[in-house]
Design an enzyme around this catalytic site. Structure first.
Site, PDB file in Angstrom:
ATOM      1  N   GLY A  79     110.441  42.692 115.765  1.00  0.00           N
ATOM      2  CA  GLY A  79     110.896  44.052 116.097  1.00  0.00           C
ATOM      3  C   GLY A  79     110.396  44.472 117.468  1.00  0.00           C
ATOM      4  O   GLY A  79     111.107  45.097 118.250  1.00  0.00           O
TER       5      GLY A  79
ATOM      6  N   TRP B 246     112.324  42.641 120.165  1.00  0.00           N
ATOM      7  CA  TRP B 246     113.661  43.194 120.374  1.00  0.00           C
ATOM      8  C   TRP B 246     113.639  44.273 121.465  1.00  0.00           C
ATOM      9  O   TRP B 246     114.575  44.388 122.268  1.00  0.00           O
ATOM     10  CB  TRP B 246     114.213  43.792 119.066  1.00  0.00           C
ATOM     11  CG  TRP B 246     115.369  44.707 119.358  1.00  0.00           C
ATOM     12  CD1 TRP B 246     116.599  44.353 119.820  1.00  0.00           C
ATOM     13  CD2 TRP B 246     115.365  46.133 119.274  1.00  0.00           C
ATOM     14  NE1 TRP B 246     117.368  45.458 120.020  1.00  0.00           N
ATOM     15  CE2 TRP B 246     116.637  46.574 119.695  1.00  0.00           C
ATOM     16  CE3 TRP B 246     114.422  47.085 118.879  1.00  0.00           C
ATOM     17  CZ2 TRP B 246     116.982  47.920 119.728  1.00  0.00           C
ATOM     18  CZ3 TRP B 246     114.763  48.418 118.915  1.00  0.00           C
ATOM     19  CH2 TRP B 246     116.032  48.820 119.329  1.00  0.00           C
ATOM     20  N   HIS B 247     112.533  45.020 121.540  1.00  0.00           N
ATOM     21  CA  HIS B 247     112.452  46.065 122.563  1.00  0.00           C
ATOM     22  C   HIS B 247     112.396  45.482 123.970  1.00  0.00           C
ATOM     23  O   HIS B 247     112.755  46.141 124.938  1.00  0.00           O
ATOM     24  CB  HIS B 247     111.222  46.956 122.338  1.00  0.00           C
ATOM     25  CG  HIS B 247     111.336  47.851 121.138  1.00  0.00           C
ATOM     26  ND1 HIS B 247     110.973  47.442 119.883  1.00  0.00           N
ATOM     27  CD2 HIS B 247     111.794  49.111 121.006  1.00  0.00           C
ATOM     28  CE1 HIS B 247     111.185  48.424 119.030  1.00  0.00           C
ATOM     29  NE2 HIS B 247     111.696  49.458 119.676  1.00  0.00           N
ATOM     30  N   GLY B 248     111.927  44.262 124.087  1.00  0.00           N
ATOM     31  CA  GLY B 248     111.849  43.643 125.412  1.00  0.00           C
ATOM     32  C   GLY B 248     111.046  42.367 125.332  1.00  0.00           C
ATOM     33  O   GLY B 248     110.134  42.248 124.517  1.00  0.00           O
TER      34      GLY B 248
ATOM     35  N   TYR C 124     115.598  54.839 124.559  1.00  0.00           N
ATOM     36  CA  TYR C 124     116.099  53.775 123.702  1.00  0.00           C
ATOM     37  C   TYR C 124     117.449  53.218 124.161  1.00  0.00           C
ATOM     38  O   TYR C 124     117.913  52.246 123.605  1.00  0.00           O
ATOM     39  CB  TYR C 124     116.157  54.242 122.243  1.00  0.00           C
ATOM     40  CG  TYR C 124     114.958  53.747 121.476  1.00  0.00           C
ATOM     41  CD1 TYR C 124     113.709  54.317 121.685  1.00  0.00           C
ATOM     42  CD2 TYR C 124     115.041  52.686 120.588  1.00  0.00           C
ATOM     43  CE1 TYR C 124     112.593  53.853 121.037  1.00  0.00           C
ATOM     44  CE2 TYR C 124     113.923  52.202 119.926  1.00  0.00           C
ATOM     45  CZ  TYR C 124     112.697  52.791 120.152  1.00  0.00           C
ATOM     46  OH  TYR C 124     111.584  52.310 119.517  1.00  0.00           O
TER      47      TYR C 124
END
Lengths: 453, 453
Positions: B303, B306-308, B450
């Site tokens: 997770g 996924w943000h970077g 986001y």
């Protein structure tokens, strides 16, 4: 027809109200054509930036002439500075080129100036760090190569809680300490001399000076009248930790200068947080500042304000030219033989209503005023704004990898500051090379002796 | 087209009227939504007009094939194909740009939504869409395109068949949510970001420990108001078309423990991770309990990634994963006790949870591990100066904190009151908000945090 009545009416009424508000200039401007604009404007600008010159390594660029269009010097005003650099380059004993760089927040943490200093000292020799404040007037104050810690001082910065008498020393900040106030300055490299800048005053106290744990002596600040004064102490090799402590108050200090006994450049970084020309005009005591400037014997004074003024359109139009003129006049009156360089602010960005980062609209106007004033007042002018890439640079620098500017689109990050420092250094060194080539053409001789001061 | 711009609201108003005018005919209404979806994507980049329909058609066909097939191997192959397609789409836009230019909008939320469709059919939890048009409209539904809430296709599909007219209460609620979202984003989140948070995280060493700590607190609330502001506008926009999207936030900083936090923060994402990633990992049914804890950490690290693709997000994910695993282990060890806490103990639990989350946010926001270390170092330095914290920042922080903790019934009361307003009062309230934004908010809005994920 199945329109939900109440919500449809609410939306239609809202639309009508917003149109009315917009026509009365109360809502943000908007055109319907924006909805149908399919230009790829939300794509971040990924235009590659020019590669950065390295700071270390062989000085090959020095031999290659560079055309630098951003340094305007129609009256040959940089001649004294170039002559000083020439003497320094020849390495005569005591041939130190001294620069005073006054600036606003982008300079307050020795950003930009640290890189110019580093480059000039690599090419012409390192004559010392120069001036540094004795405590942090703002949290981010710092100089590359000197660690500053101070406690117990009443700090009066000219841009904040200013000193009533306007005595702000060379760096624009006054430090008043009673018994127990102290400062520790830790140098990254050895220096030969340390000069304390203080105010001699009736009833002044005593400051104890230590280096590497050894007491060097006292500074007696008592005197018949208020007078900016200086006391020099030699520093032995390895003496890098300097302690200043008020043995008997009150003591008023302005800063400390560090020098070496070698030919080279001293580049003094004098950034003031919130600095503007009006601060100098209104809140610096002119005779005291004149005395401080004269004591430095600078070869070049850089006046690098404009960031803070750039958002006040009315002020720029009505008062800025006059106040900038007064600052230049003060500098020229104090140190008439020094070169004077007006350095424009960097680009400054803001987000527009469509979230794009754009240049503050009044900034180009301010830069143009600075250029005109430099020509009028017989100063040189470095157009930082244009050298960076002109309008829209902050957007490009913000989107670049690594990021070059802070999220306020005003303050450079270390990589951005280095880029600006390199641009200024390249311009000065390019000018110097052209000057030297020109001077050498009629008679290949060293600078004339009578032009020394 | 950001959800805070006048262009977006003009577009939304046009879609609202077109949709309800066509709502008598299901096909007509779906055609309006589909056109709006693709128009919305095209405003970001015309390339999406090729990518999105192609990817959606593939998933639609895979869904049909999954439903028809009973061969286990084939079904596994098909669902893998869908996962590769969608994860590949996300990765190719987000991590490795395969196009010669940068696409401005990451397709994460599109990909997550599409995966819910094929994975649910694979698990036999849902049936495929009967209408190709309905599927295309659901998969690319424009309010959820930028940053969710991640909505299962299976919950969207049946809503297109509804025949009910939008009730005045739902219409009022939609307008209320949009107005609330604008306040959260433009008046709170952007203000906090521009006035301290961004600067502190750009150059933490330039600020005192107290200022950096204030910046980190500010970021916690900036992120919440930015993301929940977006969510409110998205939910309100969908509700104007009679479509209900899932709730995404429930006062997350009032959580009593870290598991509780993830039931309140980005709910659609944590549910997605739980249902489609955590439950898919091997070892859950093993008698070795360690797998349950390990899978929690793995899920959160993925997770985070996924943000970077950066170590800061790995640390953030691991921090939360370890926190969740530790909390679950503690509960299992104590036999899942139902604790009745005193108000004081509840307050302390809430405070501890908030600060646990806060440490995670430092890594989440910092551009690198060294910046995160600088932020934590500055805080631990204990230096106190508030020179960069303005009264306006303090005021907005107080409002942000106060608004977060107001009892839900106050919020419900405000909503009900607004819904009961006559249509012109509803319109006037939002028009007044537009004027307030014109005068109080900054010169432009930053993109939603986001939207880059």
């Amino acid at each position: 027809m199945m329109l939900p009545k109440k919500t449809s009416l609410a939306i239609a009424t809202l639309g009508a109200m917003l149109l009315l508000l917009e026509s009365a200039k109360l809502a943000r401007p908007f055109t319907l054509a924006d909805v149908l604009d399919f230009r790829p404007r939300d794509i971040p600008n990924v235009e590659p930036l020019a590669p950065m010159p390295t700071l270390k390594g062989p000085v090959t660029a020095f031999r290659r002439p560079i055309i630098e269009p951003n340094l305007i010097d129609p009256h040959d005003n940089l001649r004294p500075f170039y002559l000083a650099l020439w003497r320094t380059e020849l390495g005569a004993p005591g041939a130190i080129t001294r620069v005073l760089h006054y600036g606003d927040s982008p300079v307050t943490a020795d950003s930009i100036t640290a890189d110019v200093r580093s480059l000039l000292q690599q090419h012409f020799g390192d004559a010392g760090h120069g001036f540094v404040l004795i405590a942090k007037p703002w949290a981010w104050y710092g100089h590359r190569g000197v660690e500053v810690q101070g406690k117990g001082w009443l700090i009066n910065a000219a841009t904040q809680v200013r000193a009533r008498d306007g005595f702000h020393g060379l760096g624009g900040v006054s430090f008043e300490g009673d018994t127990g106030a102290s400062s520790r300055l830790t140098l990254a490299e050895d220096h030969a001399l340390m000069e304390i800048h203080f105010l001699r005053q009736p009833g002044g106290g005593v400051l104890a000076v230590e280096a590497a744990g050894q007491k060097l002596g006292d500074v007696e600040t008592d005197g018949p009248a208020e007078q900016p004064s200086y006391q020099t102490f030699p520093l032995n090799a390895g003496a890098r930790e300097i302690n200043l402590s008020v043995e008997r108050g009150p003591v008023r200090l302005f800063g400390v200068s560090f020098e070496r006994n070698t030919p080279g450049v001293i580049y003094n970084s004098l950034g003031l947080n919130g600095g503007q020309v009006q601060i100098v005009v209104r809140y610096f005591d002119k005779p005291q500042w004149t005395e401080e400037l004269q004591h430095q014997h600078p070869d070049l004074v850089v006046i690098n304000y404009g960031t803070n003024e750039s958002i006040y359109a009315d002020y720029i139009e009505r008062y800025y030219p006059g106040e900038l003129r007064q600052v230049i006049q003060s500098v020229k009156a104090a140190v008439p033989r020094a070169s004077c360089l007006i350095m424009s602010p960097m680009d400054r960005g803001q987000r527009d209503s469509d979230s794009r980062i754009t240049t503050v609209p009044t900034l180009p106007q301010l830069v143009e005023i600075q250029r005109q004033m430099a020509v009028e007042m017989n100063c040189a002018f470095f157009n930082t704004f244009q050298a960076m890439g002109g309008a829209g640079t902050m957007a490009r620098w913000y989107d670049s990898t690594p990021r070059l500017v802070s999220a306020d689109f005003t303050h450079p990050l270390p990589a951005g500051a280095r880029k600006v420092g390199v641009l200024l250094d390249q311009a000065l060194e390019s000018g110097y090379r052209q000057f030297k080539a020109r001077e050498q053409r009629p008679a290949r001789s060293a600078p004339a002796a009578q032009e020394t001061h | 087209m950001l959800l805070t711009t006048a262009a977006y609201f003009s577009f939304l108003a046009a879609v609202f009227f077109a949709y309800w005018l066509a709502a008598r005919y299901r096909l007509g209404a779906l055609a309006v939504v589909l056109f709006a979806n693709y128009f919305f994507y095209a405003r970001w980049d015309l390339a999406y007009l090729a990518i999105i329909p192609a990817a959606s058609t593939c998933d639609f066909l895979i869904g049909n094939a999954l439903h028809r097939s009973s061969r286990r191997q084939l079904r596994r192959l098909l669902v893998t194909l869908s996962i590769v397609l969608n994860v590949g789409l996300i990765a190719s836009v987000k991590y490795f740009s395969v196009l010669p230019w940068v696409l401005p909008l990451a397709l994460s939320f599109y990909g997550f939504q599409s995966l819910t469709y094929t994975i649910e059919i694979y698990r036999r939890d849902a049936k495929p869409a009967e209408s190709y048009l309905a599927y295309l409209a659901s998969a690319s539904f424009f309010p959820t395109t930028i940053a969710g809430p991640i909505t299962r296709i299976s919950t969207l599909l049946p809503q297109w068949s509804k025949r009910e007219m939008l009730s005045p209460r739902d219409g009022g609620k939609a307008l209320f949510l949009i107005g609330l979202g604008l306040v959260k984003k433009l008046l709170i989140a952007d203000f906090l970001a521009e006035n301290l948070v961004n600067r502190v995280f750009d150059l933490p060493k330039l600020y005192s420990g107290a200022e950096v700590l204030a910046g980190v607190y500010g970021y916690a609330f900036q992120l919440y108001y930015d993301f929940s502001g977006y969510t409110d506008i998205a939910i309100g926009s969908a509700l104007l078309l009679g479509i209900t999207l899932p709730r995404n936030f429930n006062r997350p900083y009032a959580a009593q423990n870290i598991s509780d936090f993830w039931r309140r923060w980005h709910i659609s994402f944590s549910n997605w991770l739980r249902d489609y990633l955590y439950f898919s990992l091997p070892g859950l049914r093993s008698s070795w309990k360690i797998f349950a804890y390990l899978n929690l950490v793995i899920t959160m690290v993925i997770g985070g990634l996924w943000h970077g693709a950066g170590w800061t997000f790995v640390v953030w994910g691991a921090w939360h994963g370890i926190g969740l695993a530790t909390h679950r282990w503690w509960q299992a060890w104590h036999g899942n006790p139902k604790l009745t806490l005193t108000p004081g103990a509840r307050f302390l639990c809430g405070l501890a949870t908030f600060h646990f989350v806060l440490v995670g946010w430092v890594f989440f926001r910092a551009s690198s591990l060294s910046t995160a270390r600088d932020v934590l170092y500055q805080i631990s330095s204990g230096t106190i100066s508030f020179a960069n914290i303005t009264p306006a920042f303090v005021l907005v922080m107080v409002i942000a904190i106060g608004a977060h903790y107001v009892p839900p019934r106050w919020y419900d009361g405000g909503l009900e009151l607004y819904c009961q307003f006559p249509y012109y009062a509803q319109a006037a309230a939002i028009a007044a908000l537009a004027v307030a934004i014109r005068y109080v908010a900054g010169s432009g809005s930053a993109p939603f945090i986001y939207s880059r994920f």
